[in-house]
Scaffold this motif. Structure first.
Motif, PDB file in Angstrom:
ATOM      1  N   ILE A 186       0.904  -1.145  -0.034  1.00 40.69           N
ATOM      2  CA  ILE A 186      -0.065  -0.028  -0.026  1.00 40.69           C
ATOM      3  C   ILE A 186       0.988   1.091  -0.142  1.00 40.69           C
ATOM      4  CG2 ILE A 186      -1.896   1.060   1.097  1.00 40.69           C
ATOM      5  CD1 ILE A 186      -2.503  -1.563   0.199  1.00 40.69           C
ATOM      6  N   ASP A 187       0.386   2.079  -0.888  1.00 39.24           N
ATOM      7  CA  ASP A 187       1.130   3.451  -0.910  1.00 39.24           C
ATOM      8  C   ASP A 187       1.265   4.119   0.446  1.00 39.24           C
ATOM      9  OD1 ASP A 187       2.503   5.789  -1.672  1.00 39.24           O
ATOM     10  OD2 ASP A 187       0.789   6.448  -2.974  1.00 39.24           O
ATOM     11  N   LYS A 188       2.127   4.366   1.177  1.00 36.88           N
ATOM     12  CA  LYS A 188       2.331   5.178   2.195  1.00 36.88           C
ATOM     13  C   LYS A 188       1.833   6.541   2.109  1.00 36.88           C
ATOM     14  CE  LYS A 188       5.051   1.854   4.728  1.00 36.88           C
ATOM     15  NZ  LYS A 188       6.385   1.670   5.629  1.00 36.88           N
ATOM     16  N   HIS A 189       2.164   7.229   1.063  1.00 31.54           N
ATOM     17  CA  HIS A 189       1.939   8.658   0.739  1.00 31.54           C
ATOM     18  C   HIS A 189       0.364   8.822   0.583  1.00 31.54           C
ATOM     19  CE1 HIS A 189       2.569  12.716  -0.734  1.00 31.54           C
ATOM     20  NE2 HIS A 189       1.559  12.357  -1.907  1.00 31.54           N
ATOM     21  N   GLY A 190      -0.109   7.855  -0.043  1.00 32.46           N
ATOM     22  CA  GLY A 190      -1.637   7.860  -0.240  1.00 32.46           C
ATOM     23  C   GLY A 190      -2.492   7.766   0.890  1.00 32.46           C
ATOM     24  N   LEU A 191      -1.819   6.904   1.849  1.00 37.17           N
ATOM     25  CA  LEU A 191      -2.360   6.732   3.128  1.00 37.17           C
ATOM     26  C   LEU A 191      -2.504   8.024   3.966  1.00 37.17           C
ATOM     27  CD1 LEU A 191      -1.440   3.076   4.178  1.00 37.17           C
ATOM     28  CD2 LEU A 191      -3.748   4.006   3.797  1.00 37.17           C
ATOM     29  N   MET A 198      -8.147   2.724   4.201  1.00 37.65           N
ATOM     30  CA  MET A 198      -8.412   0.958   4.526  1.00 37.65           C
ATOM     31  C   MET A 198      -9.752   0.671   5.037  1.00 37.65           C
ATOM     32  SD  MET A 198      -4.256   0.170   4.893  1.00 37.65           S
ATOM     33  CE  MET A 198      -4.198  -1.373   5.101  1.00 37.65           C
ATOM     34  N   VAL A 199     -10.410  -0.245   5.034  1.00 34.16           N
ATOM     35  CA  VAL A 199     -11.650  -0.433   5.780  1.00 34.16           C
ATOM     36  C   VAL A 199     -11.711  -1.924   6.020  1.00 34.16           C
ATOM     37  CG1 VAL A 199     -14.230  -0.448   5.541  1.00 34.16           C
ATOM     38  CG2 VAL A 199     -12.901   1.337   4.150  1.00 34.16           C
ATOM     39  N   ASN A 347     -22.060   4.176  -8.468  1.00 34.33           N
ATOM     40  CA  ASN A 347     -21.903   5.519  -8.806  1.00 34.33           C
ATOM     41  C   ASN A 347     -21.114   6.232  -7.778  1.00 34.33           C
ATOM     42  OD1 ASN A 347     -23.505   7.629 -10.709  1.00 34.33           O
ATOM     43  ND2 ASN A 347     -23.584   8.494  -8.879  1.00 34.33           N
ATOM     44  N   GLN A 348     -21.291   5.787  -6.517  1.00 35.38           N
ATOM     45  CA  GLN A 348     -20.594   6.693  -5.502  1.00 35.38           C
ATOM     46  C   GLN A 348     -19.120   6.174  -5.575  1.00 35.38           C
ATOM     47  OE1 GLN A 348     -23.718   5.858  -4.916  1.00 35.38           O
ATOM     48  NE2 GLN A 348     -24.230   7.790  -4.024  1.00 35.38           N
ATOM     49  N   LEU A 349     -18.582   5.135  -6.342  1.00 32.72           N
ATOM     50  CA  LEU A 349     -17.236   4.664  -6.398  1.00 32.72           C
ATOM     51  C   LEU A 349     -16.510   5.003  -7.787  1.00 32.72           C
ATOM     52  CD1 LEU A 349     -18.029   1.310  -4.618  1.00 32.72           C
ATOM     53  CD2 LEU A 349     -16.806   3.275  -3.619  1.00 32.72           C
ATOM     54  N   GLN A 350     -17.329   5.672  -8.559  1.00 33.07           N
ATOM     55  CA  GLN A 350     -16.869   5.967  -9.897  1.00 33.07           C
ATOM     56  C   GLN A 350     -15.308   6.652  -9.678  1.00 33.07           C
ATOM     57  OE1 GLN A 350     -19.182   7.535 -13.227  1.00 33.07           O
ATOM     58  NE2 GLN A 350     -20.547   7.924 -11.517  1.00 33.07           N
ATOM     59  N   GLY A 351     -14.335   6.347 -10.637  1.00 35.35           N
ATOM     60  CA  GLY A 351     -13.062   6.854 -10.525  1.00 35.35           C
ATOM     61  C   GLY A 351     -12.187   6.283  -9.134  1.00 35.35           C
ATOM     62  N   THR A 352     -12.668   5.089  -8.641  1.00 31.75           N
ATOM     63  CA  THR A 352     -11.992   4.428  -7.518  1.00 31.75           C
ATOM     64  C   THR A 352     -11.534   3.071  -7.796  1.00 31.75           C
ATOM     65  OG1 THR A 352     -13.271   5.812  -6.059  1.00 31.75           O
ATOM     66  CG2 THR A 352     -12.231   3.924  -5.027  1.00 31.75           C
ATOM     67  N   GLN A 353     -10.448   2.832  -7.352  1.00 34.92           N
ATOM     68  CA  GLN A 353      -9.729   1.468  -7.493  1.00 34.92           C
ATOM     69  C   GLN A 353     -10.176   0.831  -6.055  1.00 34.92           C
ATOM     70  OE1 GLN A 353      -5.645   0.246  -6.617  1.00 34.92           O
ATOM     71  NE2 GLN A 353      -5.639  -0.793  -8.662  1.00 34.92           N
ATOM     72  N   ILE A 362      -9.300  -6.852   4.461  1.00 31.71           N
ATOM     73  CA  ILE A 362      -9.254  -5.363   4.341  1.00 31.71           C
ATOM     74  C   ILE A 362      -9.659  -4.771   2.931  1.00 31.71           C
ATOM     75  CG2 ILE A 362      -7.833  -3.286   4.434  1.00 31.71           C
ATOM     76  CD1 ILE A 362      -6.295  -4.579   6.704  1.00 31.71           C
ATOM     77  N   LEU A 363     -10.283  -3.994   2.751  1.00 36.07           N
ATOM     78  CA  LEU A 363     -10.760  -3.160   1.499  1.00 36.07           C
ATOM     79  C   LEU A 363      -9.883  -2.016   1.386  1.00 36.07           C
ATOM     80  CD1 LEU A 363     -12.325  -2.761  -1.133  1.00 36.07           C
ATOM     81  CD2 LEU A 363     -14.095  -1.446   0.537  1.00 36.07           C
ATOM     82  N   VAL A 364      -9.212  -1.938   0.240  1.00 34.46           N
ATOM     83  CA  VAL A 364      -8.534  -0.722  -0.055  1.00 34.46           C
ATOM     84  C   VAL A 364      -8.890  -0.246  -0.784  1.00 34.46           C
ATOM     85  CG1 VAL A 364      -6.158   0.452  -0.467  1.00 34.46           C
ATOM     86  CG2 VAL A 364      -6.442  -1.790   0.799  1.00 34.46           C
ATOM     87  N   LEU A 365      -9.486   1.421  -0.810  1.00 34.44           N
ATOM     88  CA  LEU A 365     -10.154   2.113  -1.723  1.00 34.44           C
ATOM     89  C   LEU A 365      -9.031   3.332  -1.800  1.00 34.44           C
ATOM     90  CD1 LEU A 365     -13.593   2.818   0.044  1.00 34.44           C
ATOM     91  CD2 LEU A 365     -12.965   1.458  -2.051  1.00 34.44           C
ATOM     92  N   THR A 366      -8.864   3.519  -3.521  1.00 38.18           N
ATOM     93  CA  THR A 366      -7.877   4.616  -3.924  1.00 38.18           C
ATOM     94  C   THR A 366      -8.520   5.541  -4.806  1.00 38.18           C
ATOM     95  OG1 THR A 366      -5.930   3.073  -3.665  1.00 38.18           O
ATOM     96  CG2 THR A 366      -5.567   4.981  -5.058  1.00 38.18           C
ATOM     97  N   GLN A 367      -8.879   6.732  -4.318  1.00 42.85           N
ATOM     98  CA  GLN A 367      -9.370   7.564  -5.193  1.00 42.85           C
ATOM     99  C   GLN A 367      -8.958   8.097  -6.319  1.00 42.85           C
ATOM    100  OE1 GLN A 367     -12.596   9.941  -3.488  1.00 42.85           O
ATOM    101  NE2 GLN A 367     -11.816   9.686  -1.397  1.00 42.85           N
TER     102      GLN A 367
END
Length: 370
Positions: A186-191, A198-199, A347-353, A362-367
């Motif tokens: 996981i990219d620490k800068h993104g966190l 992370m969920v 729709n709420q997650l468009q553009g999200t990995q 764990i679910l990792v959401l990257t906007q």
């Protein structure tokens, strides 16, 4: 990486090509993270829904064989609800989805290949559909099962994690579905800057195929809605909880939560020009460049060891709104009239990995990753 395949937005869902059989036949299936199996419509077919592509021809594949009624897979107690109707020699499946859609047919074994990977799954177990219920798109041949359970694609690949990106509806750009032999770093800068959250994921015995999220609540303009935690499925509430469903476009809130949401939106949208409701979408407005919409965020229990107890997913206008016709937009939140589940739609997650770590749950959401 274990395998990789391109995915494409189709209307308000996502789909991909699978290469099945010997010689290879190509089927186009819709991604579903709540389906326990992969299935495609097959010939011979007594009651297939109309499709633009030909059904998978079972007689043309030299490697296909039917799964027996007394096979280890068909007798697996975890699959009893799905495969429990075995009354003949062959293993039958019956899978039901939301919106009253379903598929029925025979379980088979065949080879599976991926467009961008060399690995071949020689003993891939899937469903051959011969009848159905409810609405299906003519472009789609079937469903790719990414839900929990031993027959999901990631389970059959023995993947440690998988990820996919929900590109914007109407995009001409493909994305990828990837399966990993090792969980990616996981990219620490993104966190640190909250572009990655992370969920924690949970299981719910009442809905064994779904990934449940440890959900804290919804905020509007920075204020958390006053909704009891039991509504979000905390504790032993097996009738409720919060799931992701990329087969649903809107987010569905249980009635008790939606009533609070509704009151707060009425307080927050007074500067907007309201338009009549559009089907189940209650909050519709005249769209204008000068509009300032309420800010809405979803809050989750933090799945990261470090950091705050809770993490937030702040939605942009594209994620909050549907454009229902020229000049009219609606908030993509709907009352779930017949369920206690909260369903977070695509729709709420468009553009999200979305990356699901199957080892740590764990679910990792990257906007803005797509």
């Amino acid at each position: 990486m274990g395998a990789m395949v391109d995915t494409y937005p189709i209307d308000d869902s996502y789909a991909l090509f699978l290469w099945i059989g010997t010689p290879v036949q190509i089927v186009f299936v819709q991604l579903d993270i709540g389906s326990p199996i992969t299935w495609t419509q097959c010939d011979p077919c007594s009651n297939c829904y109309p499709m633009q592509r030909s059904p998978f021809n079972t007689k043309e594949s030299s490697t296909l064989r039917e799964l027996g009624c007394y096979s280890e897979t068909c007798l697996d107690p975890r699959m009893k609800e799905l495969l429990g109707n075995c009354t003949s020699w062959t293993c039958k499946y019956n899978v039901n989805y939301g919106k009253e859609s379903s598929s029925f047919g025979t379980m088979v074994i065949d080879t599976l290949n991926f467009e961008h990977s060399n690995n071949e799954v020689k003993e891939f177990i899937m469903g051959c559909g011969d009848s159905y219920g409810g609405p299906y798109r003519a472009q789609i041949s079937g469903v790719l099962g990414l839900g929990r359970g031993p027959l999901s694609l990631q389970s059959q690949l023995n993947a440690k994690a998988f990820s996919f990106c929900l590109v914007s509806f109407g995009s001409q750009k493909a994305s990828t579905l990837e399966f990993y032999d090792k969980v990616p770093q996981i990219d620490k800068h993104g966190l640190a800057n909250n572009s990655i959250i992370m969920v924690l994921l949970k299981e719910n015995s009442g809905y064994p195929n779904y990934y449940f999220l440890q959900f804290v609540g919804v905020s509007i303009n920075g204020f958390m809605l006053d909704v009891k935690s039991r509504v979000w499925g905390y504790g032993l509430n097996y009738d409720g909880g919060v799931i992701l469903d990329i087969g649903s476009t809107a987010t569905y809130l249980p009635r008790e939560a939606y009533n609070v949401f509704k009151l707060e939106i009425h307080k927050a949208d007074h500067n907007l020009t309201r338009k009549p409701a559009h089907e189940d979408l209650e909050f519709c407005y005249k769209d204008a460049p000068s509009n300032v919409y309420p800010s809405i965020a979803l809050h989750f229990e933090n799945g990261n060891v470090a950091g705050e107890n809770f993490v937030s997913f702040n939605m942009n206008n594209d994620q909050m709104l549907f454009r229902v016709d020229e000049g009219t937009v609606c908030l993509s939140f709907v009352e779930g009239k017949h369920t206690n589940l909260t369903v977070i739609g695509s729709n709420q997650l468009q553009g999200t990995q979305l990356m699901i770590d199957l080892t740590k749950e764990i679910l990792v959401l990257t906007q803005n990753k797509c």
